[in-house]
Scaffold this motif. Sequence first.
Motif, PDB file in Angstrom:
ATOM      1  N   VAL A 276       1.592   8.802  -4.730  1.00 62.94           N
ATOM      2  CA  VAL A 276       0.661   9.829  -5.219  1.00 62.94           C
ATOM      3  C   VAL A 276       0.969  11.196  -4.622  1.00 62.94           C
ATOM      4  CG1 VAL A 276      -1.107   9.433  -3.435  1.00 62.94           C
ATOM      5  CG2 VAL A 276      -1.767  10.313  -5.683  1.00 62.94           C
ATOM      6  N   VAL A 277       1.518  11.218  -3.417  1.00 61.70           N
ATOM      7  CA  VAL A 277       1.864  12.477  -2.765  1.00 61.70           C
ATOM      8  C   VAL A 277       3.281  12.912  -3.137  1.00 61.70           C
ATOM      9  CG1 VAL A 277       2.116  13.653  -0.531  1.00 61.70           C
ATOM     10  CG2 VAL A 277       0.308  11.945  -0.843  1.00 61.70           C
ATOM     11  N   GLU A 278       4.233  11.996  -3.102  1.00 58.62           N
ATOM     12  CA  GLU A 278       5.633  12.373  -3.278  1.00 58.62           C
ATOM     13  C   GLU A 278       6.003  12.638  -4.735  1.00 58.62           C
ATOM     14  OE1 GLU A 278       9.581  13.169  -3.109  1.00 58.62           O
ATOM     15  OE2 GLU A 278       8.850  11.550  -4.378  1.00 58.62           O
ATOM     16  N   GLN A 279       5.498  11.826  -5.672  1.00 56.86           N
ATOM     17  CA  GLN A 279       5.852  12.001  -7.080  1.00 56.86           C
ATOM     18  C   GLN A 279       4.725  12.610  -7.908  1.00 56.86           C
ATOM     19  OE1 GLN A 279       7.129   7.868  -7.938  1.00 56.86           O
ATOM     20  NE2 GLN A 279       8.984   8.781  -8.782  1.00 56.86           N
ATOM     21  N   HIS A 280       3.544  12.016  -7.785  1.00 62.90           N
ATOM     22  CA  HIS A 280       2.446  12.383  -8.679  1.00 62.90           C
ATOM     23  C   HIS A 280       1.943  13.797  -8.434  1.00 62.90           C
ATOM     24  CE1 HIS A 280      -0.526  11.710 -11.626  1.00 62.90           C
ATOM     25  NE2 HIS A 280      -1.513  11.276 -10.865  1.00 62.90           N
ATOM     26  N   LEU A 281       2.368  14.413  -7.325  1.00 60.89           N
ATOM     27  CA  LEU A 281       1.986  15.802  -7.077  1.00 60.89           C
ATOM     28  C   LEU A 281       2.316  16.690  -8.275  1.00 60.89           C
ATOM     29  CD1 LEU A 281       2.225  18.056  -4.056  1.00 60.89           C
ATOM     30  CD2 LEU A 281       3.536  18.738  -6.055  1.00 60.89           C
ATOM     31  N   HIS A 282       3.431  16.442  -8.951  1.00 60.00           N
ATOM     32  CA  HIS A 282       3.818  17.277 -10.091  1.00 60.00           C
ATOM     33  C   HIS A 282       2.676  17.403 -11.099  1.00 60.00           C
ATOM     34  CE1 HIS A 282       7.999  18.161  -9.324  1.00 60.00           C
ATOM     35  NE2 HIS A 282       8.282  16.896  -9.094  1.00 60.00           N
ATOM     36  N   CYS A 336      -1.587   6.805 -11.112  1.00 59.76           N
ATOM     37  CA  CYS A 336      -0.283   6.789 -10.448  1.00 59.76           C
ATOM     38  C   CYS A 336       0.155   5.333 -10.331  1.00 59.76           C
ATOM     39  CB  CYS A 336      -0.444   7.427  -9.077  1.00 59.76           C
ATOM     40  SG  CYS A 336       1.006   7.430  -8.054  1.00 59.76           S
ATOM     41  N   ARG A 337       1.309   4.988 -10.889  1.00 59.29           N
ATOM     42  CA  ARG A 337       1.678   3.576 -10.974  1.00 59.29           C
ATOM     43  C   ARG A 337       3.193   3.430 -10.950  1.00 59.29           C
ATOM     44  NH1 ARG A 337      -0.872  -1.821 -11.645  1.00 59.29           N
ATOM     45  NH2 ARG A 337       1.017  -2.901 -11.052  1.00 59.29           N
ATOM     46  N   GLN A 338       3.682   2.459 -10.222  1.00 64.03           N
ATOM     47  CA  GLN A 338       5.083   2.069 -10.279  1.00 64.03           C
ATOM     48  C   GLN A 338       5.174   0.669 -10.876  1.00 64.03           C
ATOM     49  OE1 GLN A 338       6.535   2.325  -6.252  1.00 64.03           O
ATOM     50  NE2 GLN A 338       6.961   4.510  -6.408  1.00 64.03           N
ATOM     51  N   PHE A 339       5.966   0.549 -11.942  1.00 64.82           N
ATOM     52  CA  PHE A 339       6.262  -0.748 -12.541  1.00 64.82           C
ATOM     53  C   PHE A 339       7.739  -1.065 -12.324  1.00 64.82           C
ATOM     54  CE2 PHE A 339       2.634   0.021 -15.642  1.00 64.82           C
ATOM     55  CZ  PHE A 339       1.872  -1.054 -15.199  1.00 64.82           C
ATOM     56  N   PRO A 340       8.116  -2.328 -12.303  1.00 61.84           N
ATOM     57  CA  PRO A 340       9.547  -2.659 -12.255  1.00 61.84           C
ATOM     58  C   PRO A 340      10.272  -2.064 -13.466  1.00 61.84           C
ATOM     59  CG  PRO A 340       8.201  -4.588 -11.779  1.00 61.84           C
ATOM     60  CD  PRO A 340       7.260  -3.514 -12.249  1.00 61.84           C
ATOM     61  N   SER A 341      11.561  -1.843 -13.332  1.00 62.34           N
ATOM     62  CA  SER A 341      12.352  -1.243 -14.404  1.00 62.34           C
ATOM     63  C   SER A 341      12.175  -2.008 -15.708  1.00 62.34           C
ATOM     64  CB  SER A 341      13.835  -1.223 -14.014  1.00 62.34           C
ATOM     65  OG  SER A 341      14.029  -0.433 -12.876  1.00 62.34           O
ATOM     66  N   GLY A 342      12.105  -1.251 -16.813  1.00 59.77           N
ATOM     67  CA  GLY A 342      11.951  -1.845 -18.129  1.00 59.77           C
ATOM     68  C   GLY A 342      10.516  -1.923 -18.597  1.00 59.77           C
ATOM     69  N   SER A 343       9.573  -1.526 -17.746  1.00 62.37           N
ATOM     70  CA  SER A 343       8.159  -1.579 -18.096  1.00 62.37           C
ATOM     71  C   SER A 343       7.705  -0.233 -18.679  1.00 62.37           C
ATOM     72  CB  SER A 343       7.320  -1.941 -16.867  1.00 62.37           C
ATOM     73  OG  SER A 343       7.737  -3.174 -16.314  1.00 62.37           O
ATOM     74  N   TYR A 344       6.436  -0.164 -19.018  1.00 64.69           N
ATOM     75  CA  TYR A 344       5.841   1.033 -19.624  1.00 64.69           C
ATOM     76  C   TYR A 344       5.978   2.235 -18.700  1.00 64.69           C
ATOM     77  CZ  TYR A 344       2.156   4.154 -21.377  1.00 64.69           C
ATOM     78  OH  TYR A 344       1.447   5.231 -21.831  1.00 64.69           O
TER      79      TYR A 344
END
Length: 452
Positions: A276-282, A336-344
């Motif tokens: 949430v801090v490193e990526q979702h800041l955008h 803010c969410r991380q899914f494994p590669s190939g997901s939504y």
Amino acid sequence: MTKQSIPDSVSRRSFLRASTAGASAFTILRLELVRGAGAERLRAGLVGCGGRGTQAVANLLSGDPNVELIAAADIFEDRLNTCLTQLHDPKYLQSNTQRVAKFAGKPVEEMMDSVNKRVRVDAEHRFIGFDAYKKVIASGVDVVLLCAPPGYRPAHFEACIEAKKHVFAEKPFGTDPVGCRRFMAAARKSEELKLTVMTGAQRRFQKEYVETISKIKDGAIGDVVATYANWIGTPVLQFNGASWPGPRGQRDPKWPDMVWQNRNWYSFVWVCGDQVVEQHLHNIDVINWVMGTHPVRAVASGGVAWRPKEEPYGNIYDHLVTDFVYANGVHMTSHCRQFPSGSYQDVSELVVGTKGRSNCRNLGTAGLDPYVQEHIDMCKSIRGDGPYVNQAMAVAESTMTCIMAREAGYSGREITWDMIMASQLDLQPKALEYDLKLETPPLPVPGQYKFV
């Protein structure tokens, strides 16, 4: 001069009052004269030679032909060497200059050659170690690119401002409230000194965003009643990269804790801040930009659904949903969410108004790659032939907004802006040594995790 170019301390009203009061007052407020345009050929130094730092140099040198890189620093020598090798590699240069060359109407080979010739980091200006950033600052540079992991940003930025250097600072601006407030104090000083501070929140200089958000602020969709921000994507696993120096996907047994956590920095809260801090800041920064301020409180829910409870995955969450509330009662729903590669996947913003809605880009027109445009505008600000740019405080507030969300999710409490601004949470190691023993805290559990 656009609205976002004018620092908080200089309102449009005060600008107009001063401009009518006489020539001397007008001169004081003409920031491009006060800040002083340094040498025509700007000298840049890089702190943090990973992928983002390497690309930042390519963006800077392809965006402005009168800049050269003369110094570089990292805590790992192999990472510094890889960076400089890539900046002389035709394949790397082609992939990072061809869009700029096309936009500028120049042959890509000409731009590649120009960038290659302006990477001039000799052996005496290649610095290694936790204090290497100080040596870059002292090496005769005009502007410093701060691209080390976020946990180091407050100390590095503070040192740059103390030395009166212009700065490009990658986002975010810290990983804990103590560090973020330290950055804010330096940000205020940078404004007083009229130093240029550009940030890695590149949407603020992306033409579609700039034009659309200007129209939203002018009432194009009516009064804003709700906002949404999403960063749903794949995980960032430092140890899966092709240049990973240890056993594939593993920790090299020879690496002490400090080396391991800096190699695999995205997985540890103290140095990355969590997703949430490193990526979702955008995305959160875009909504703060639209609203013209930060939220006043946040409630969040998150945890770990799929990230294995194994050493390489550290102690960050893989999902967090936050309900932010601004002072005027408007909410921002943040996912803010991380899914494994190939997901939504969905990286986006949405603003709903009384007369329509906008994704914050649809009312604007396409422009140059914003990763390059921000460096062009930075150099113009430094030289004084463009609007003054200092984004330090605005993006620092967005960083603190993200930290507020994380702490709300970790603790299971409502966290207010006043609470996060008073928080004594300091995640940084008390010593910066390669052989430091640094245990990984357990994953935060709401009800057990204590907000401080």
